[in-house]
Design a protein around this motif. Structure first.
Motif, mmCIF file in Angstrom:
data_model
loop_
_atom_site.group_PDB
_atom_site.id
_atom_site.type_symbol
_atom_site.label_atom_id
_atom_site.label_comp_id
_atom_site.label_asym_id
_atom_site.label_seq_id
_atom_site.Cartn_x
_atom_site.Cartn_y
_atom_site.Cartn_z
ATOM 1 N N LEU A 133 0.835 -1.198 0.000
ATOM 2 C CA LEU A 133 0.000 0.000 0.000
ATOM 3 C C LEU A 133 0.869 1.247 0.000
ATOM 4 O O LEU A 133 1.722 1.417 0.869
ATOM 5 N N ASN A 134 0.605 2.108 -0.976
ATOM 6 C CA ASN A 134 1.388 3.333 -1.106
ATOM 7 C C ASN A 134 0.646 4.271 -2.035
ATOM 8 O O ASN A 134 0.157 3.848 -3.089
ATOM 9 N N ASP A 135 0.538 5.539 -1.656
ATOM 10 C CA ASP A 135 -0.136 6.509 -2.520
ATOM 11 C C ASP A 135 0.779 7.070 -3.593
ATOM 12 O O ASP A 135 0.348 7.854 -4.430
ATOM 13 N N GLN A 136 2.066 6.690 -3.576
ATOM 14 C CA GLN A 136 2.978 7.115 -4.626
ATOM 15 C C GLN A 136 2.811 6.200 -5.841
ATOM 16 O O GLN A 136 2.548 5.011 -5.712
ATOM 17 N N MET A 137 2.977 6.763 -7.028
ATOM 18 C CA MET A 137 2.930 5.963 -8.245
ATOM 19 C C MET A 137 4.197 5.116 -8.341
ATOM 20 O O MET A 137 5.296 5.605 -8.095
ATOM 21 N N VAL A 138 4.038 3.849 -8.701
ATOM 22 C CA VAL A 138 5.189 2.963 -8.853
ATOM 23 C C VAL A 138 5.150 2.345 -10.243
ATOM 24 O O VAL A 138 4.095 2.234 -10.862
ATOM 25 N N ASP A 139 6.319 1.974 -10.748
ATOM 26 C CA ASP A 139 6.399 1.265 -12.021
ATOM 27 C C ASP A 139 6.158 -0.210 -11.742
ATOM 28 O O ASP A 139 7.031 -0.902 -11.215
ATOM 29 N N ILE A 140 4.977 -0.686 -12.083
ATOM 30 C CA ILE A 140 4.613 -2.036 -11.659
ATOM 31 C C ILE A 140 5.391 -3.102 -12.430
ATOM 32 O O ILE A 140 5.582 -4.214 -11.924
ATOM 33 N N ILE A 141 5.848 -2.792 -13.637
ATOM 34 C CA ILE A 141 6.628 -3.774 -14.380
ATOM 35 C C ILE A 141 8.007 -3.928 -13.765
ATOM 36 O O ILE A 141 8.474 -5.037 -13.499
ATOM 37 N N GLU A 142 8.665 -2.808 -13.493
ATOM 38 C CA GLU A 142 10.010 -2.880 -12.924
ATOM 39 C C GLU A 142 10.007 -3.476 -11.530
ATOM 40 O O GLU A 142 10.975 -4.118 -11.122
ATOM 41 N N GLN A 143 8.920 -3.271 -10.774
ATOM 42 C CA GLN A 143 8.875 -3.775 -9.399
ATOM 43 C C GLN A 143 8.217 -5.145 -9.291
ATOM 44 O O GLN A 143 8.024 -5.654 -8.191
ATOM 45 N N GLY A 144 7.870 -5.733 -10.414
ATOM 46 C CA GLY A 144 7.348 -7.091 -10.384
ATOM 47 C C GLY A 144 5.954 -7.210 -9.812
ATOM 48 O O GLY A 144 5.585 -8.264 -9.269
ATOM 49 N N ILE A 145 5.137 -6.154 -9.937
ATOM 50 C CA ILE A 145 3.764 -6.172 -9.424
ATOM 51 C C ILE A 145 2.859 -6.902 -10.412
ATOM 52 O O ILE A 145 2.952 -6.697 -11.628
ATOM 53 N N ASP A 146 1.975 -7.739 -9.905
ATOM 54 C CA ASP A 146 1.041 -8.475 -10.762
ATOM 55 C C ASP A 146 -0.203 -7.654 -11.079
ATOM 56 O O ASP A 146 -0.694 -7.665 -12.211
ATOM 57 N N ILE A 147 -0.754 -6.972 -10.056
ATOM 58 C CA ILE A 147 -1.955 -6.152 -10.232
ATOM 59 C C ILE A 147 -1.780 -4.874 -9.420
ATOM 60 O O ILE A 147 -1.339 -4.927 -8.266
ATOM 61 N N ALA A 148 -2.124 -3.744 -10.008
ATOM 62 C CA ALA A 148 -2.145 -2.479 -9.275
ATOM 63 C C ALA A 148 -3.552 -1.907 -9.338
ATOM 64 O O ALA A 148 -4.243 -2.045 -10.354
ATOM 65 N N VAL A 149 -3.988 -1.288 -8.247
ATOM 66 C CA VAL A 149 -5.288 -0.609 -8.224
ATOM 67 C C VAL A 149 -5.015 0.846 -7.881
ATOM 68 O O VAL A 149 -4.493 1.146 -6.807
ATOM 69 N N ARG A 150 -5.350 1.729 -8.801
ATOM 70 C CA ARG A 150 -4.999 3.126 -8.654
ATOM 71 C C ARG A 150 -6.223 4.023 -8.796
ATOM 72 O O ARG A 150 -7.201 3.662 -9.448
#
Length: 312
Positions: A133-150
């Protein structure tokens, strides 16, 4: 021995790719689910093998050297290829399993996603959920995130997306505050009231309060005696009698149910359609991703529909 050395170089390249993208060994270690020392040692072994320095290190920062910058994009491609191989292997198994990394804005994660996780894992016990959980935008591909909800209007050509259920923004205040100061009946009557506002962590900008008046939506930024950067802190301030503030109804609903908050100017409440689920193309066929996206759609519809009633 040669196989061991080749394996060490491969792990070193993966550690280097992630550390270069995230700017620290600690963040890279968290995303790879290993220790910071393991990341550091892998990178050091890679540097020794290549005979160059990949990072300039200080006590506070980790910066790519010119040589490191040249190699970083290639290392990133290697990391993406490795992740796609893993995803392809997981797809071959029909039952959702493995680690599902989910990134979400703080209020969405706390009030919508986290409460839904026990039921999801009861359906899919072989899935381990890693919720970030974080209100900052992250690069989900570089960080290996499967799903992001923004929350917000987003554009990223590398990502697949799905709009989730709309949510309502409404003004709220405590019964004690309204008893002492009166209840405004129109947005124009907010002048002279104490207000509490939200500052977005991602941009540093204050929330512009939206109100639907007739067939148009106006936005105002009232002078506020208290400004916070977390939605739950805003609601807690309102409950304590801090004044009037704007909140998503899915956050305020439990407080309204307990009589700690009261909707204000509810006939002027605005509906927003800007909560989006995003996931990389490489995760399209991942069984755990598909299962969670389906459940996410249901949970948002149920939660937002119930929450909207508190401002109607």
């Amino acid at each position: 021995m040669k196989e061991q050395m080749a394996f060490e170089r491969l792990t070193g390249l993966i550690a280097f790719a992630r550390a270069g993208s995230m700017g620290s060994y600690t963040a890279a270690a968290r995303s790879l689910s290993i220790s910071p020392s393991a990341v550091s040692k892998s990178v050091q072994r890679l540097e020794q093998h290549l005979g160059i320095s990949l990072f300039t290190r200080t006590t506070r920062s980790l910066t790519l050297t010119p040589e490191g910058r040249e190699l970083h994009e290639r290392a990133l491609r290697l990391l993406r290829d490795a992740e796609e191989i893993e995803q392809a292997a997981m797809t071959a198994r029909s039952e959702p399993s493995g680690t599902l990394r989910i990134a979400a804005a703080l209020p969405i994660g706390v009030h919508v996603i986290a409460p839904a996780l026990p039921a999801f894992r009861k359906l899919y016990p072989k899935v381990t959920v890693d919720l970030r959980l974080n209100d900052q935008m992250v690069d989900i591909i570089e960080q290996g995130i499967d799903i992001a909800v923004r929350i917000g209007d987003l554009a990223d050509s590398r990502l697949l997306s799905r709009r989730l259920a709309p949510h309502r923004l409404c003004a709220f205040a405590s019964p004690a505050y309204l008893a002492a100061r009166g209840t405004p009946m129109h947005p124009d009557e907010l002048e002279g009231h104490d207000t509490v506002n939200l500052r977005y962590q991602s941009t540093g900008q204050a929330l512009r309060w939206p109100f639907r008046i007739g067939d148009r939506v106006i936005e105002i930024v009232p002078p506020s005696g208290v400004v916070v950067d977390v939605s739950d802190a805003l609601v807690a301030t309102l409950v304590a009698g801090g004044g009037i503030g704007i909140s998503a109804t899915f956050i305020a609903a439990p407080y309204v149910a307990r009589g700690e908050l009261v909707p204000v100017l509810s006939e002027f409440a605005v509906e927003r359609h800007n909560i989006t689920a995003l996931w990389p193309e490489s995760r399209r066929t991942n069984p755990a991703v598909r299962a969670f996206l389906a459940r996410l759609q249901e949970v948002f519809q149920e939660r937002m529909t119930a929450a909207a009633r508190v401002s109607s």
